[in-house]
Design a protein around this motif. Structure first.
Motif, short mmCIF file in Angstrom:
data_model
loop_
_atom_site.label_atom_id
_atom_site.label_comp_id
_atom_site.label_asym_id
_atom_site.label_seq_id
_atom_site.Cartn_x
_atom_site.Cartn_y
_atom_site.Cartn_z
N GLY A 505 -98.30 1.22 23.75
CA GLY A 505 -100.05 1.27 23.83
C GLY A 505 -100.71 0.10 24.26
N VAL A 506 -100.46 -0.93 23.52
CA VAL A 506 -101.30 -2.15 23.87
C VAL A 506 -100.59 -2.71 25.14
CG1 VAL A 506 -101.04 -4.82 23.03
CG2 VAL A 506 -101.36 -3.08 21.47
N VAL A 507 -99.50 -2.48 25.50
CA VAL A 507 -99.23 -2.85 26.99
C VAL A 507 -99.73 -2.25 28.01
CG1 VAL A 507 -97.23 -3.01 28.57
CG2 VAL A 507 -96.80 -3.88 26.16
N LEU A 508 -99.95 -0.71 27.81
CA LEU A 508 -100.54 0.09 28.88
C LEU A 508 -102.38 -0.31 28.85
CD1 LEU A 508 -99.14 3.37 28.11
CD2 LEU A 508 -98.90 2.00 30.06
N LEU A 509 -102.66 -0.59 27.70
CA LEU A 509 -104.06 -0.90 27.70
C LEU A 509 -104.33 -2.36 28.29
CD1 LEU A 509 -106.31 -0.76 24.51
CD2 LEU A 509 -106.48 -2.68 25.99
N ASN A 518 -107.27 0.18 35.86
CA ASN A 518 -107.47 1.63 35.96
C ASN A 518 -107.67 2.34 34.59
OD1 ASN A 518 -106.76 4.48 35.99
ND2 ASN A 518 -105.26 4.19 37.81
N PRO A 519 -109.02 2.82 34.23
CA PRO A 519 -109.26 3.27 32.98
C PRO A 519 -108.30 4.48 32.12
CG PRO A 519 -110.58 4.41 34.57
CD PRO A 519 -109.57 3.32 35.59
N ILE A 520 -107.52 5.09 33.06
CA ILE A 520 -106.66 5.98 32.62
C ILE A 520 -105.61 5.52 31.80
CG2 ILE A 520 -104.68 7.49 33.24
CD1 ILE A 520 -106.40 8.56 35.87
N PHE A 521 -105.07 4.21 32.40
CA PHE A 521 -104.25 3.39 31.51
C PHE A 521 -104.74 2.86 30.15
CE2 PHE A 521 -101.87 3.35 35.73
CZ PHE A 521 -100.67 3.40 35.30
N ALA A 526 -104.89 3.03 24.47
CA ALA A 526 -105.71 2.90 23.24
C ALA A 526 -105.41 4.35 22.46
CB ALA A 526 -107.12 2.94 23.67
N GLY A 527 -105.21 5.20 23.06
CA GLY A 527 -105.03 6.54 22.39
C GLY A 527 -103.66 6.33 21.46
N LEU A 528 -102.63 5.98 22.53
CA LEU A 528 -101.18 6.08 21.83
C LEU A 528 -101.20 4.96 20.74
CD1 LEU A 528 -98.22 6.81 22.15
CD2 LEU A 528 -98.12 5.17 23.82
N ALA A 529 -101.84 3.75 21.03
CA ALA A 529 -101.83 2.70 19.88
C ALA A 529 -102.44 3.27 18.66
CB ALA A 529 -102.49 1.47 20.31
N ILE A 530 -103.75 3.80 18.76
CA ILE A 530 -104.48 4.20 17.51
C ILE A 530 -103.70 5.49 17.00
CG2 ILE A 530 -106.69 5.45 16.94
CD1 ILE A 530 -108.06 4.07 19.24
#
Length: 664
Positions: A505-509, A518-521, A526-530
């Protein structure tokens, strides 16, 4: 591959077959003998069926064999050190043989004859050496008294006494001055060294007590003269005896040198004695009844047929009973040993796992998972075509031309494999003994370097962290996999998948906000990390009887995220060591290039070889140590416990030869 599945083998045979049976087991070197007298529930049948079976007293035989082995080593060392230097001494050349070939032509009578002959020569040499040492001491003593031209005893009378001895140089003058005040004394200085003065004096017995008091005060040490000739005459006789002793030793050295042909025979015999000692050492582990023996051991499933074939080749089917059974849960927990079995490319890396700790019997073998990462990391830290080629050529030549001991053989294979990534990364960094590769050859543009150690430092740094992130994610996956295997599904999420989710999640953010924009990433990361962090926080609450304690534990577990940051920083050493090794090599090249042409092609050649040899040694050592550290701390710590007991088969010492029962 993984930890080898073990089976318990039981062999029952006539007592007279015990040596042949043990030799067959020892020959394949893949069976560990169980101790049937250890206190476990799986050995209770021994007391039931063999209540009067005595434990074999191995100490006398093992001690006798050990003494024989020590005598053999002493004999070889004696021939090596004291034989005539002009007579060449050839040692046993290492080769592969079967145990049966090793022991086939062994004759205890011939061996004893050879050993007795050499030990007899050794005793003669020691007698002459002791005699020579005594004569040398006498020669040294008489040399100091050579100027004394009388025998002290002959000057003694009813009225006079004669004394001889030494005094320190510092006290000599004062001592003589004190004696000069006694009129009944005559003093003569015989010789002098840096530390002592050798004196003799004649004194009337009426004044002897006064002189003795003076001698004691100044530290005069009396000496007795033990010979019946004058010192000069006795010294000449001692020199003649020393010369005779020297000639006798010279002749004896020729005889000893003629025994050089025995060296290979003695070393061969020592290998056999070592094998015998190993067999005797395990005889107290199995049941030895009046008429039969019962032997149990551990053998790998894939080596079971080899054992059966070896036993059948030694004893007929009606001479031995052979059976196999799977280990019980109690045996797995308490005594089943761990033996690793991997692909030939992966197998040399088992020594890294062994240095850390072997896996338990039911635990995952980390070697196959570690190997690709270690290859990449090692190559990245060495990153030189020249160093890699030297490793590759040296390892191949050593394996092709020599029969290496098994440990060295595995080490040579280890560096042969590691040479490949070192060469590949050398091309990526464009480094050949610290020299950059040409960018153009015959008008053809070459893509080197793919990564510059001067211009692409940040890229290499990021790449190092990415490699580290991948390894950490693999380690967390293996942790989850191990929990699932034990049906601990909640812990699989808490200790594995949840942490993977946070890191991914942090990597994608970061990827969405800083690189692809890209806001999707960003939202996905953020959602995955939380969500993953919530799992780490909430799961301990449901697992704990106290909700407050569970919440505290969850918060503490989540604080472990700082440890992952430290782990990722540790991987930056891949960049640092890779750049430093190449930079030092380039600096050495530059240093020699600045030398005048005459020096550059004379002393400079020797200097550049020495400097690159030093740099290569330090680079390989650093890559080996730091590569292992990354596996042990950053990778193994995520999923691996270890603590398994190493497989300890009945085998030979293989001091001079390699035992291979598959040898054609």
């Amino acid at each position: 591959m993984a930890v080898t599945k073990m089976e318990k083998v039981t062999l029952i045979s006539d007592k007279q077959n015990q040596d042949a049976l043990l030799q067959a087991i020892q020959g394949i070197q893949n069976v560990e003998i169980r101790d049937l007298f250890q206190e476990t529930t799986n050995n209770q049948w021994v007391d039931t069926y063999f209540p009067k079976a005595a434990i074999f007293e191995k100490e006398p035989i093992v001690n006798a064999l050990t003494s024989r082995i020590m005598q053999t080593r002493e004999a070889v060392q004696f021939i090596d050190h004291h034989g005539d230097k002009q007579q060449k001494k050839q040692h046993l050349k290492r080769r592969e043989v079967t145990l049966q070939e090793l022991e086939a032509n062994y004759s205890e009578e011939d061996f004893t004859k050879r050993l007795t002959e050499i030990l007899g020569l050794k005793k003669q040499w020691e007698t002459l050496a002791e005699q020579r040492e005594q004569l040398s001491e006498q020669e040294d003593w008489l040399t100091h008294w050579a100027n004394l031209d009388v025998i002290p005893q002959s000057f003694r009378s009813h009225q006079t006494t004669v004394e001889m001895g030494t005094i320190s140089v510092a006290n000599a003058i004062e001592f003589r001055e004190a004696l000069a005040k006694v009129p009944e004394v005559y003093v003569e200085e015989v010789s002098e060294t840096d530390h002592f003065v050798y004196l003799t004096y004649v004194v009337l017995k009426t004044s002897a007590s006064i002189v003795d008091e003076i001698a004691t005060r100044y530290g005069f040490v009396k000496e007795a003269y033990p010979y019946k000739q004058t010192p000069k005459e006795q010294l000449q006789e001692i020199k003649q005896e020393l010369q005779a002793c020297y000639e006798a030793q010279k002749q004896l050295a020729i005889k000893i040198g003629r025994c050089s042909s025995y060296i290979q025979e003695l070393e061969w015999a020592e290998e056999i004695l070592l094998a015998m000692a190993e067999r005797e050492a395990v005889k107290d582990r199995f049941v030895m009844a009046p008429y039969l023996i019962v032997v149990q051991g551990w053998v790998g499933e894939d080596e079971k047929q080899e054992l059966i074939q070896q036993v059948e080749n030694t004893l007929s089917a009606d001479e031995v009973f052979l059976s196999f059974e799977a280990p019980t849960e109690e045996e797995i927990d308490q005594e089943v040993p761990t033996k690793l079995k991997n692909h030939p490319i992966v197998a040399p890396f088992e020594m890294l796992t062994e240095m850390y700790s072997l896996p338990k019997y039911h635990e995952i073998d980390p070697t196959p998972w570690m190997t690709p990462f270690y290859l990449v990391f090692f190559g990245m830290m060495v990153a030189d075509i020249g160093y890699g080629l030297l490793m590759l050529i040296g390892a191949i030549i050593a394996q092709k031309l020599l029969v290496l001991p098994r440990g060295m053989q595995r080490f040579a294979k280890f560096f042969e494999i590691l040479a490949i990534p070192s060469i590949i990364w050398g091309f990526i960094y464009s480094s050949f003994f610290g020299q950059a590769l040409p960018t153009e050859v015959l008008g053809i543009h070459l893509p080197f370097p793919l990564l510059s150690t001067t211009d692409d430092v940040n890229t290499i740094l990021v790449l190092s962290v990415i490699f580290g992130l991948i390894q950490i994610l693999v380690g967390l996956f293996l942790a989850a996999k191990e929990h699932i295997k034990r049906k601990d599904y909640v812990d699989a999420i808490n200790d594995g998948f949840a942490w993977q989710g946070i890191l991914v999640g942090v990597v994608l953010l970061l990827l969405g906000s800083m690189i692809v924009k890209n806001p999707i990433f960003v939202y996905l990361g953020a959602g995955l990390a939380i969500l993953s962090a919530l799992c780490i926080l909430v799961i301990p609450i449901f697992q704990s009887s106290s909700k407050a304690k569970g919440a505290a534990k969850g918060a503490y577990n989540l604080y472990g995220l700082t440890g992952y940051i430290g782990d990722l920083v540790s991987y930056t050493r891949l960049m640092a060591l890779g750049i430093s090794g190449g930079s030092i090599g380039a600096a050495f090249n530059m240093l020699v290039a600045f030398m005048p042409p005459a020096a550059r092609f004379s002393v400079g050649i020797l200097l550049i070889i020495a400097l690159h040899a030093l740099n290569m040694f330090l680079t390989l050592l650093s890559a080996y140590v730091h590569g292992a550290r990354l596996q042990y701390v950053e990778f193994f710590g995520k999923f691996y416990t270890g603590g398994g007991r190493a497989f300890d088969p009945l085998k030979t010492a293989e001091k001079y030869v390699n035992i291979n029962h598959k040898k054609k």
